[in-house]
Scaffold this motif. Structure first.
Motif, PDB file in Angstrom:
ATOM      1  N   GLU A   1      -0.704 -11.182  27.437  1.00  0.00           N
ATOM      2  CA  GLU A   1      -0.878 -12.223  28.655  1.00  0.00           C
ATOM      3  C   GLU A   1      -0.292 -11.308  29.835  1.00  0.00           C
ATOM      4  O   GLU A   1      -0.524 -11.981  30.800  1.00  0.00           O
ATOM      5  N   ILE A   2       0.315 -10.353  29.557  1.00  0.00           N
ATOM      6  CA  ILE A   2       1.174  -9.784  30.878  1.00  0.00           C
ATOM      7  C   ILE A   2       0.914  -8.439  30.631  1.00  0.00           C
ATOM      8  O   ILE A   2       1.514  -7.703  31.524  1.00  0.00           O
ATOM      9  N   ALA A   3       0.173  -7.703  29.630  1.00  0.00           N
ATOM     10  CA  ALA A   3       0.071  -6.390  29.433  1.00  0.00           C
ATOM     11  C   ALA A   3      -1.301  -6.030  28.866  1.00  0.00           C
ATOM     12  O   ALA A   3      -1.847  -6.951  28.152  1.00  0.00           O
ATOM     13  N   GLU A   4      -1.865  -4.812  28.970  1.00  0.00           N
ATOM     14  CA  GLU A   4      -3.056  -4.417  28.213  1.00  0.00           C
ATOM     15  C   GLU A   4      -2.792  -3.823  27.114  1.00  0.00           C
ATOM     16  O   GLU A   4      -1.720  -2.742  27.061  1.00  0.00           O
ATOM     17  N   CYS A   5      -2.970  -4.529  25.975  1.00  0.00           N
ATOM     18  CA  CYS A   5      -2.990  -3.625  24.700  1.00  0.00           C
ATOM     19  C   CYS A   5      -3.778  -2.884  24.264  1.00  0.00           C
ATOM     20  O   CYS A   5      -5.063  -2.867  24.302  1.00  0.00           O
ATOM     21  N   VAL A   6      -3.368  -1.745  23.613  1.00  0.00           N
ATOM     22  CA  VAL A   6      -4.028  -0.753  22.891  1.00  0.00           C
ATOM     23  C   VAL A   6      -3.955  -0.770  21.644  1.00  0.00           C
ATOM     24  O   VAL A   6      -2.807  -0.706  21.274  1.00  0.00           O
ATOM     25  N   ASP A   7      -5.122  -0.379  20.816  1.00  0.00           N
ATOM     26  CA  ASP A   7      -4.899  -0.347  19.484  1.00  0.00           C
ATOM     27  C   ASP A   7      -4.473   1.245  18.986  1.00  0.00           C
ATOM     28  O   ASP A   7      -5.119   2.020  18.579  1.00  0.00           O
ATOM     29  N   ILE A   8      -3.174   1.382  19.260  1.00  0.00           N
ATOM     30  CA  ILE A   8      -2.362   2.833  18.885  1.00  0.00           C
ATOM     31  C   ILE A   8      -1.298   2.337  17.920  1.00  0.00           C
ATOM     32  O   ILE A   8      -0.396   1.559  18.521  1.00  0.00           O
ATOM     33  N   GLY A   9      -0.984   2.876  16.877  1.00  0.00           N
ATOM     34  CA  GLY A   9       0.030   2.607  16.152  1.00  0.00           C
ATOM     35  C   GLY A   9       1.437   3.130  16.583  1.00  0.00           C
ATOM     36  O   GLY A   9       1.535   4.146  17.432  1.00  0.00           O
ATOM     37  N   VAL A  10       2.614   2.532  16.219  1.00  0.00           N
ATOM     38  CA  VAL A  10       3.813   2.792  16.833  1.00  0.00           C
ATOM     39  C   VAL A  10       4.367   4.203  16.415  1.00  0.00           C
ATOM     40  O   VAL A  10       4.870   5.002  16.910  1.00  0.00           O
ATOM     41  N   MET A  11       3.502   4.558  15.302  1.00  0.00           N
ATOM     42  CA  MET A  11       3.853   6.202  14.546  1.00  0.00           C
ATOM     43  C   MET A  11       2.946   7.256  15.095  1.00  0.00           C
ATOM     44  O   MET A  11       3.123   8.307  14.751  1.00  0.00           O
ATOM     45  N   ASP A  12       1.810   6.933  15.787  1.00  0.00           N
ATOM     46  CA  ASP A  12       0.807   7.613  16.261  1.00  0.00           C
ATOM     47  C   ASP A  12       1.188   8.414  17.749  1.00  0.00           C
ATOM     48  O   ASP A  12       0.623   8.065  18.704  1.00  0.00           O
ATOM     49  N   PHE A  13       2.314   9.380  17.627  1.00  0.00           N
ATOM     50  CA  PHE A  13       2.547   9.908  18.747  1.00  0.00           C
ATOM     51  C   PHE A  13       1.583  10.670  19.583  1.00  0.00           C
ATOM     52  O   PHE A  13       1.759  10.725  20.935  1.00  0.00           O
ATOM     53  N   ASP A  14       0.880  11.583  18.809  1.00  0.00           N
ATOM     54  CA  ASP A  14      -0.239  12.150  19.872  1.00  0.00           C
ATOM     55  C   ASP A  14      -1.099  11.370  20.499  1.00  0.00           C
ATOM     56  O   ASP A  14      -1.226  11.683  21.491  1.00  0.00           O
ATOM     57  N   ARG A  15      -1.601  10.192  19.927  1.00  0.00           N
ATOM     58  CA  ARG A  15      -2.271   9.336  20.618  1.00  0.00           C
ATOM     59  C   ARG A  15      -1.722   8.756  21.822  1.00  0.00           C
ATOM     60  O   ARG A  15      -2.162   8.331  22.833  1.00  0.00           O
ATOM     61  N   GLN A  16      -0.455   8.361  21.576  1.00  0.00           N
ATOM     62  CA  GLN A  16       0.265   7.691  22.516  1.00  0.00           C
ATOM     63  C   GLN A  16       0.461   8.664  24.003  1.00  0.00           C
ATOM     64  O   GLN A  16       0.357   8.345  24.964  1.00  0.00           O
ATOM     65  N   ALA A  17       0.768  10.068  23.429  1.00  0.00           N
ATOM     66  CA  ALA A  17       0.809  10.823  24.553  1.00  0.00           C
ATOM     67  C   ALA A  17      -0.406  11.011  25.341  1.00  0.00           C
ATOM     68  O   ALA A  17      -0.532  10.950  26.483  1.00  0.00           O
TER      69      ALA A  17
END
Length: 428
Positions: free
Chosen positions: A39-55
């Motif tokens: 409701e206040i952010a755009e959520c993206v389907d990236i796991g908390v341990m997927d550092f490369d995709r986060q970057a």
């Protein structure tokens, strides 16, 4: 600026809510987030341990600040990876996160630097632990060395319980590899208090106090959970206690970590036991506590983004950290059967009642959206219903008023969050 939050629980929803109040921020993303955060952010389907995709995502979106919420990615080195990729990141490095990642490391650190804590022994084999228990004083506390979602602690009243506890942790591996090593600790008695702090490597700024309720059932009965509710401030965290902890625990911990070559920047959570001999450290966490965050951040006056940046830049000494002179209570609405077996996917009704009501919050912990866009349960702890009041009694009354607005199948909660404190205050 654009902010990316890593995580998807009640802690991250509270952080997202607080960040959204900063005039410096115009866009928030969360990976993976939950139905409330959406409701206040755009959520993206990236796991908390997927550092490369986060970057990669942060690079694509031009993210200015990344906030890492949970313990697992911190201990695994998320901050190091994301900083190396060129981003400004709030949270401790992998080396510093060992303060939470290893109970034996933190106990050895406290022993080495004279920080008050319970006496203890460390064991790498069940045979050695069982041998020690033959003459150890009961009751005793057994803790897995690694991360266990706040549940890897057994309080054993008898030798038989302790023997079974060692087998549970080290032989049957109830908490997996976290139990390859265990800490056997002196059982301390007293009041528990949680104190969160901001740290920039050298300076520490203390937040307001809180108190968690870990057990699943009323009267502190039942299994240990990640937390069934909390309140802030703790009336037991007096000026005298604060003075002692600032002198002997808080700055001493920051200095010890720096001396060990593990400079700490981020959040240090101090779990304290107020014993007859004085305050002692029960545990450290290297991030915001959950559900303590749900009662601490709604009372914080500061722009949290400015505080985050000061921690990263090493200028925390220039921040005047302030909290409202009020109180907050959080009651966790869980799925029946938590923390063991529970069902998911039940629709949640009544959340609209929180909209446009000052001082009432429904922080989502285990929720998601179904195919029709409806909010459904997706975890053991579902919501942290929080209310702010002039004092603990008013905050508690409002929180328990608000839990009645929400319904879902198998809804479960403790009825006594903060009750003893309010009763005690009324008798004084």
């Amino acid at each position: 600026m654009k902010v990316l939050i890593i995580g998807g629980g009640g802690r991250e929803h509270t952080i997202a809510w607080k960040i959204a109040r900063s005039p410096k921020v115009h866009q928030i993303y969360c990976a993976p987030g939950n139905a409330g955060i959406a409701e206040i952010a755009e959520c993206v389907d990236i796991g908390v341990m997927d550092f490369d995709r986060q970057a990669a995502f942060a690079r694509e979106k031009g993210i200015d600040l990344i906030v890492v919420g949970p313990d697992d990615p911190l201990v695994a080195g998320a901050v190091d990876v994301l900083e190396e990729a060129g981003f400004k990141v709030f949270g401790p490095s992998k080396a510093a996160s060992l303060l939470e990642g290893s109970k034996s490391f933190s106990k050895d650190l406290m022993k080495k630097y004279g920080i008050p804590t319970a006496s203890y022994e460390v064991f790498d084999s069940p045979e050695a632990a069982l041998s020690y228990l033959e003459t150890a004083k009961m009751p005793i506390v057994l803790k897995v060395d690694g991360l266990a979602l706040g549940k890897g602690v057994l309080i054993c009243s008898t030798r038989e319980e302790a023997v079974n506890g060692v087998k549970t942790l080290m032989v049957h591996k109830q908490f997996g590899s976290a139990g390859n090593r265990i800490v056997a600790e002196e059982f301390m008695t007293g009041r528990e208090v949680s104190v969160l702090s901001f740290v920039d490597g050298k300076t520490i700024k203390i937040m307001t106090s809180a108190q968690d309720h870990k057990r699943a059932k009323d009267g502190d009965q039942g299994l240990n959970t990640g937390g069934m509710g909390t309140f802030s401030p703790s009336p037991f965290y007096t000026e005298e206690v604060d003075e002692f902890c600032r002198r002997n625990i808080y700055q001493a911990t920051v200095d010890a970590m720096k001396a060990e070559g593990r400079e700490f920047k981020g959040i240090i959570f101090f779990g304290l036991m107020l014993t007859e001999e004085g305050p002692k450290v029960l545990e450290y966490n290297a991030r915001f506590g959950d559900p303590e965050t749900q009662v601490v951040l709604p009372r914080m006056k500061n722009d949290i983004v400015e505080v985050f940046e000061a921690c990263i830049d090493g200028s925390l000494d220039q921040i005047d950290l302030q909290f409202e002179d009020n109180a907050a209570v959080c009651v966790v609405l869980a799925s029946s059967g938590y923390p063991e077996h529970y069902e998911k996917g039940y629709p949640i009704d009544g959340l609209e009642a929180f909209k446009n009501r000052n001082g009432y919050f429904a922080f989502h912990a285990g929720t998601s959206l179904d195919d029709c866009g409806n909010v459904v349960t997706s975890g053991g702890r579902v919501l942290g219903v929080t209310a702010v009041g002039a004092d603990l009694k008013e905050a508690r009354d409002k929180a328990y008023e608000a839990v009645r607005w929400v319904s879902f199948e198998n809804k479960y909660m403790r009825q006594d969050i903060g009750r003893e404190i309010v009763k005690r205050a009324g008798e004084e």
